[in-house]
Design a protein around this motif. Structure first.
Motif, PDB file in Angstrom:
ATOM      1  N   ILE A 129       0.752  -1.277  -0.096  1.00 37.37           N
ATOM      2  CA  ILE A 129       0.078  -0.034   0.136  1.00 37.37           C
ATOM      3  C   ILE A 129       0.688   1.167  -0.251  1.00 37.37           C
ATOM      4  O   ILE A 129       0.624   2.057  -0.849  1.00 37.37           O
ATOM      5  CB  ILE A 129      -0.988   0.075   1.270  1.00 37.37           C
ATOM      6  N   THR A 130       1.822   1.235   0.781  1.00 32.58           N
ATOM      7  CA  THR A 130       2.661   2.670   0.992  1.00 32.58           C
ATOM      8  C   THR A 130       3.406   2.801  -0.257  1.00 32.58           C
ATOM      9  O   THR A 130       3.835   3.507  -0.687  1.00 32.58           O
ATOM     10  CB  THR A 130       3.474   2.421   2.034  1.00 32.58           C
ATOM     11  N   THR A 131       3.934   1.691  -0.788  1.00 32.80           N
ATOM     12  CA  THR A 131       4.741   1.548  -2.187  1.00 32.80           C
ATOM     13  C   THR A 131       3.876   1.960  -3.306  1.00 32.80           C
ATOM     14  O   THR A 131       4.294   2.854  -4.074  1.00 32.80           O
ATOM     15  CB  THR A 131       5.119   0.123  -2.634  1.00 32.80           C
ATOM     16  N   CYS A 132       2.533   1.541  -3.479  1.00 37.17           N
ATOM     17  CA  CYS A 132       1.642   2.063  -4.317  1.00 37.17           C
ATOM     18  C   CYS A 132       1.299   3.551  -4.359  1.00 37.17           C
ATOM     19  O   CYS A 132       1.380   4.323  -5.229  1.00 37.17           O
ATOM     20  CB  CYS A 132       0.402   1.233  -4.457  1.00 37.17           C
ATOM     21  N   ALA A 133       0.952   4.067  -3.039  1.00 32.81           N
ATOM     22  CA  ALA A 133       1.026   5.430  -2.878  1.00 32.81           C
ATOM     23  C   ALA A 133       2.039   6.221  -3.372  1.00 32.81           C
ATOM     24  O   ALA A 133       1.944   7.327  -3.883  1.00 32.81           O
ATOM     25  CB  ALA A 133       0.486   5.577  -1.253  1.00 32.81           C
ATOM     26  N   ALA A 134       3.349   5.800  -2.900  1.00 33.45           N
ATOM     27  CA  ALA A 134       4.487   6.656  -3.276  1.00 33.45           C
ATOM     28  C   ALA A 134       4.881   6.518  -4.859  1.00 33.45           C
ATOM     29  O   ALA A 134       4.916   7.672  -5.399  1.00 33.45           O
ATOM     30  CB  ALA A 134       5.692   5.885  -2.640  1.00 33.45           C
ATOM     31  N   ARG A 135       4.371   5.317  -5.462  1.00 32.91           N
ATOM     32  CA  ARG A 135       4.762   5.363  -7.005  1.00 32.91           C
ATOM     33  C   ARG A 135       3.687   6.184  -7.781  1.00 32.91           C
ATOM     34  O   ARG A 135       3.836   6.831  -8.874  1.00 32.91           O
ATOM     35  CB  ARG A 135       4.633   4.049  -7.585  1.00 32.91           C
ATOM     36  N   ALA A 136       2.450   6.254  -7.120  1.00 30.70           N
ATOM     37  CA  ALA A 136       1.465   7.063  -7.839  1.00 30.70           C
ATOM     38  C   ALA A 136       1.417   8.564  -7.497  1.00 30.70           C
ATOM     39  O   ALA A 136       0.889   9.170  -7.988  1.00 30.70           O
ATOM     40  CB  ALA A 136      -0.082   6.480  -7.128  1.00 30.70           C
ATOM     41  N   GLY A 137       2.155   8.778  -6.519  1.00 29.36           N
ATOM     42  CA  GLY A 137       2.378  10.206  -5.785  1.00 29.36           C
ATOM     43  C   GLY A 137       1.011  10.548  -5.238  1.00 29.36           C
ATOM     44  O   GLY A 137       0.526  11.593  -5.420  1.00 29.36           O
ATOM     45  N   LEU A 138       0.364   9.761  -4.543  1.00 28.86           N
ATOM     46  CA  LEU A 138      -1.008   9.868  -3.984  1.00 28.86           C
ATOM     47  C   LEU A 138      -1.014   9.702  -2.630  1.00 28.86           C
ATOM     48  O   LEU A 138      -1.082   8.856  -1.986  1.00 28.86           O
ATOM     49  CB  LEU A 138      -1.772   9.043  -4.587  1.00 28.86           C
ATOM     50  N   PRO A 139      -0.896  10.982  -1.946  1.00 31.60           N
ATOM     51  CA  PRO A 139      -1.227  10.970  -0.432  1.00 31.60           C
ATOM     52  C   PRO A 139      -2.557  10.158   0.059  1.00 31.60           C
ATOM     53  O   PRO A 139      -3.494  10.712  -0.424  1.00 31.60           O
ATOM     54  CB  PRO A 139      -1.098  12.326   0.132  1.00 31.60           C
TER      55      PRO A 139
END
Length: 233
Positions: A129-139
């Motif tokens: 989850i934290t990886t996907c958020a980081a890669r998507a640039g989505l807080p």
């Protein structure tokens, strides 16, 4: 002297996202255990492949891909028995787990079988989850906001109800449930606020608006949705 069992989180796939502690434990391990799926290659092992000692003994747990729980439970029973034998012989065992061991991690099934009899240390890993958020640039959450985590196999009606009552949502295990999940999100008028991420941190990574996502998705895919500002603004 009885050995110690380590449940080591490997992160989402990029070996550089392993923690220093995970790297050290794996590089020193004389016995390494890990699951495979239905006789295929082990994703967990592939993450740690360059760290595992050439002389390490490997305990392979073949976990069937089946909706029925019994075959997988039998595989974890057999794996736990083999790990227990190594621990009784005085050997420490490092068990590899994709992501984080206690967040949808396979290691929790071994922990349930062995922690009552042996010393166990769980080493956390970077979550998908934290990886996907980081890669998507989505807080995903700030201050008092809530993040809801949903597994894709949930029934359609339950997915709809839980998404309706949420502020930010991470839908995991998309895979063969892609069409159902997209239909629910579209029906709620939230497609423009959803991001699709596939194989985060790996060379085959895909990040795009849900509206542009492929029609089929692998198991290692996720949909992130926030009801705040447009995620691509």
């Amino acid at each position: 002297m009885v050995g110690k069992l380590y449940g080591v989180g490997l992160g989402p796939g990029d070996p550089e996202l392993m923690t220093l502690r995970a790297h050290r434990l794996i590089s020193q391990a004389k016995v390494v255990a890990y699951p495979t799926l239905a006789g295929g290659d082990s994703f967990a092992r592939s993450i740690a492949a360059d760290v595992i000692r050439a002389d390490a003994r490997e305990i392979v747990m073949d976990v069937p891909m089946s909706p029925a729980r019994a075959p997988a439970q039998a595989a974890y029973d057999a794996g736990a028995a083999e790990i227990a034998a190594a621990l009784e012989a005085g050997e420490d065992v490092v068990c590899l787990c994709e992501g984080d061991p206690f967040f949808y991690g396979s290691f929790m099934y071994l922990f349930a079988r062995l922690s009552g009899r042996y010393e166990v240390e769980v080493v956390p890993g970077v979550t998908s989850i934290t990886t996907c958020a980081a890669r998507a640039g989505l807080p995903l959450a700030a201050r008092n906001e809530r993040l809801t985590v949903l597994p894709g196999p949930l029934p359609e009606a339950e997915l709809r109800a839980r998404i309706e009552g949420a502020e930010s949502v991470a839908i995991m295990k998309v895979g063969r449930h892609m069409a159902k999940i997209r239909g629910v999100i579209d029906g709620l008028g939230l497609t423009s606020r959803a991001v699709y991420v596939e194989r985060a941190s790996l060379p085959q990574e895909v990040v795009c608006p849900l509206a542009e996502a492929p029609g089929t998705a692998p198991y290692f895919s996720m949909i992130l949705l926030t009801k705040g500002a447009d995620p691509w603004l």
